[in-house]
Structure formats: structure tokens, C-alpha cells
Scaffold this motif. Structure first.
Motif, short mmCIF file in Angstrom:
data_model
loop_
_atom_site.label_atom_id
_atom_site.label_comp_id
_atom_site.label_asym_id
_atom_site.label_seq_id
_atom_site.Cartn_x
_atom_site.Cartn_y
_atom_site.Cartn_z
N GLN A 109 1.02 -1.12 0.08
CA GLN A 109 0.03 0.01 -0.02
C GLN A 109 0.79 1.15 -0.03
N THR A 110 0.77 2.10 -1.03
CA THR A 110 1.78 3.12 -1.29
C THR A 110 0.92 4.47 -1.19
N ASP A 111 1.58 5.55 -1.29
CA ASP A 111 0.89 6.89 -1.55
C ASP A 111 -0.06 7.02 -2.80
N ASP A 112 0.22 6.00 -3.89
CA ASP A 112 -0.36 6.07 -5.16
C ASP A 112 -1.27 4.84 -5.12
N GLY A 113 -1.52 4.07 -4.29
CA GLY A 113 -2.34 2.95 -4.34
C GLY A 113 -1.64 1.76 -4.02
N LEU A 115 0.68 -1.20 -5.19
CA LEU A 115 1.65 -1.69 -6.11
C LEU A 115 2.14 -2.98 -6.00
N TYR A 186 7.47 1.49 -11.76
CA TYR A 186 7.09 2.67 -11.12
C TYR A 186 8.22 3.58 -10.56
N ARG A 192 3.69 -0.77 -11.37
CA ARG A 192 2.25 -0.45 -11.41
C ARG A 192 1.48 -0.79 -12.75
N GLU A 196 -5.43 1.46 -16.59
CA GLU A 196 -6.42 0.96 -15.67
C GLU A 196 -7.20 -0.34 -16.17
#
Length: 261
Positions: A109-113, A115, A186, A192, A196
Motif C-alpha cells: 500500500q503506497t501513496d499512489d495506491g 503496487l 514505477y 504499477r 487502468e
């Protein structure tokens, strides 16, 4: 611009790009879980007006060309491709270090969702949360994994985590269909989705977790050094092509219109 000058220019640019890829591979030769990059090429076909004439025309040719006319083919870069082949294991003797044997990925879980990563160098925070070296939370079947303090941690091949013998959590290890197509790098040794909905996850069926080990980068340093020398020599050759083409042009210009008497 002369075609030989164009070919030399694009050849030199290709070598420059390839050298950057090789340098990055070598720089990460000792990065845990790193996957090397490889270049992919494609042909660009250049045709002329008379090549588009499908049927025989006496003023041009008597028979159809076979195969279909392609007078000139030049190589261009199609992009880079990540080699997800298995790296070797190194024993770390750290119970929180884990390596995946097979095509699976850990989820963070990262700041960008969410990964993906192959780097299983994990540790515990002060509150017992399992994180990677950058502080991103390692995901389990219920989200973040929190372990009791001062307990013996055992992790089996399925990714189940036991604290003092009691089942406490489950590592979220997933396999991705066509990872070289669905995933892109990423940074920070993470991956990543390219777009989508591009990633199709499935439960790990061919992957096992190995406690106390880390996966080394899948880079052959000798092979990369040979590639570097080859690329350098090719760049020099393309530079020579451009130099010779320029000299030929200058000589032609100097001679055009010059009196021969």
C-alpha cells in the motif's frame, strides 16, 4: 538529408538509448528483486510510389513482385521490455525476509495506491506493522499485517505468518497474467498497471514463499558488460557513417558547377 545520414543518426540514437538501459541494469545488479530491462526492436518499412502498384504494368514491371515490394527496411526501437525471469536466492537469515519462487508478486500500500514488488526485504515498525524499506505497508488478506511484539515469526511456503506458533496473518501473494504487458516499472523497485484494468490477478498457484531468503537481481554482469562494449563499438560505427556521409556531401557540393576546363 541523405538516407545514409538518417540511418547513421537513428542508429547512434538507438545505441545511446540502449547504453542507458545497460547502465541502469548494471547499477541495479545488487538490488534485491530487480528485473533487468531489455530493448525490443521493430522494422520500419520505406516504400516508393511504384511499390504501391499491385498489378503488373509494362512501363514499370512485367510481373508482380514476390514477396510484396519493400525496398528499404530500417530498425527502430519499439520500446523496452522487463525480463521477469527468476533470480537466484541469497540467505539473509532474517525471519522477516522472504523471497518468491515463481511468478508471484507481493502487494504494497503506497501513496499512489496498491503496487507490486518482488523485493521481500521487510521489517516491523514500532507498532508491529510489516513494511518494506520505504515504509510501505505489506498487504495481507485483510489489509495491513500487524504482528505481536517480541514473538517468533515463522512464514510457510503458502505465505501464512505464525507468531509463536499461532496463525496471525497471510501474505498477499498474487500472480499477474502477462506481467511484461500489464505492468510497468514505477520506481523504488515497484510495479504499477500500465493502464487502468490492465492487471488481471489470480491466486498464487505456481509461487511459493521462502523465509529467510532474498531474491537477487536476474542480471548477468558479464553479459551486460559485453553488451556495453558492443553498443559502444556500434555507436562509433554509426558516428563514422554520419561523418563519411557529411564528407561526401561537402565534396559533391564543392564539385557541382565547377569548371572542368
Amino acid at each position: 538529408m541523405r538516407n545514409d545520414m538518417i540511418s547513421g543518426l537513428f542508429g547512434a540514437m538507438t545505441c545511446e538509448y540502449r547504453m542507458n538501459i545497460i547502465a541502469n541494469n548494471l547499477a541495479n545488479a545488487h538490488t534485491t528483486g530487480f528485473k533487468q530491462e531489455k530493448l525490443a526492436f521493430e522494422d520500419v518499412f520505406v516504400s516508393y510510389a511504384h511499390d504501391e502498384i499491385r498489378q503488373p504494368v509494362l512501363s514499370v514491371r512485367e510481373k508482380e513482385l514476390f514477396p510484396e515490394a519493400v525496398n528499404l527496411a530500417q530498425v527502430r526501437l519499439a520500446g523496452t521490455k522487463t525480463d521477469f525471469s527468476q533470480g537466484s536466492f541469497k540467505n539473509s537469515e532474517n525471519p522477516l525476509d522472504v523471497a518468491i519462487s515463481g511468478p508471484g508478486f507481493f502487494k504494497l500500500q503506497t501513496d499512489d495506491g496498491l503496487l507490486y514488488t518482488r523485493n521481500g526485504n521487510f521489517h516491523l515498525t514500532a507498532d508491529g506493522t510489516l513494511v518494506n524499506a520505504d515504509g510501505f505497508e505489506v498487504q495481507g488478506d485483510g489489509g495491513a499485517i500487524v504482528l505481536p511484539p517480541n514473538t517468533r515469526v515463522d512464514i510457510n511456503e503458502s505465505g501464512q505468518i505464525f507468531a509463536d506458533g499461532a496463525l496471525t496473518a497471510q501474505l498477499d501473494v498474487v500472480e499477474v497474467q502477462d506481467p511484461d504487458v500489464a505492468l510497468e516499472k514505477y520506481g523504488q523497485n515497484l510495479y504499477r498497471p500500465r493502464e487502468e484494468g490492465a492487471v488481471v490477478e489470480q491466486e498464487a498457484q505456481q509461487s511459493t514463499v521462502n523465509q529467510g531468503f532474498l531474491e537477487a537481481a536476474n542480471i548477468n554482469i558479464i553479459e551486460e558488460m559485453v553488451n556495453m562494449i558492443e553498443t559502444q563499438r556500434a555507436f562509433e560505427a554509426y558516428s563514422k557513417v554520419m561523418s563519411n556521409s557529411n564528407d561526401t556531401c561537402l565534396k559533391s557540393i564543392a564539385k557541382v558547377g565547377k569548371s572542368t576546363s
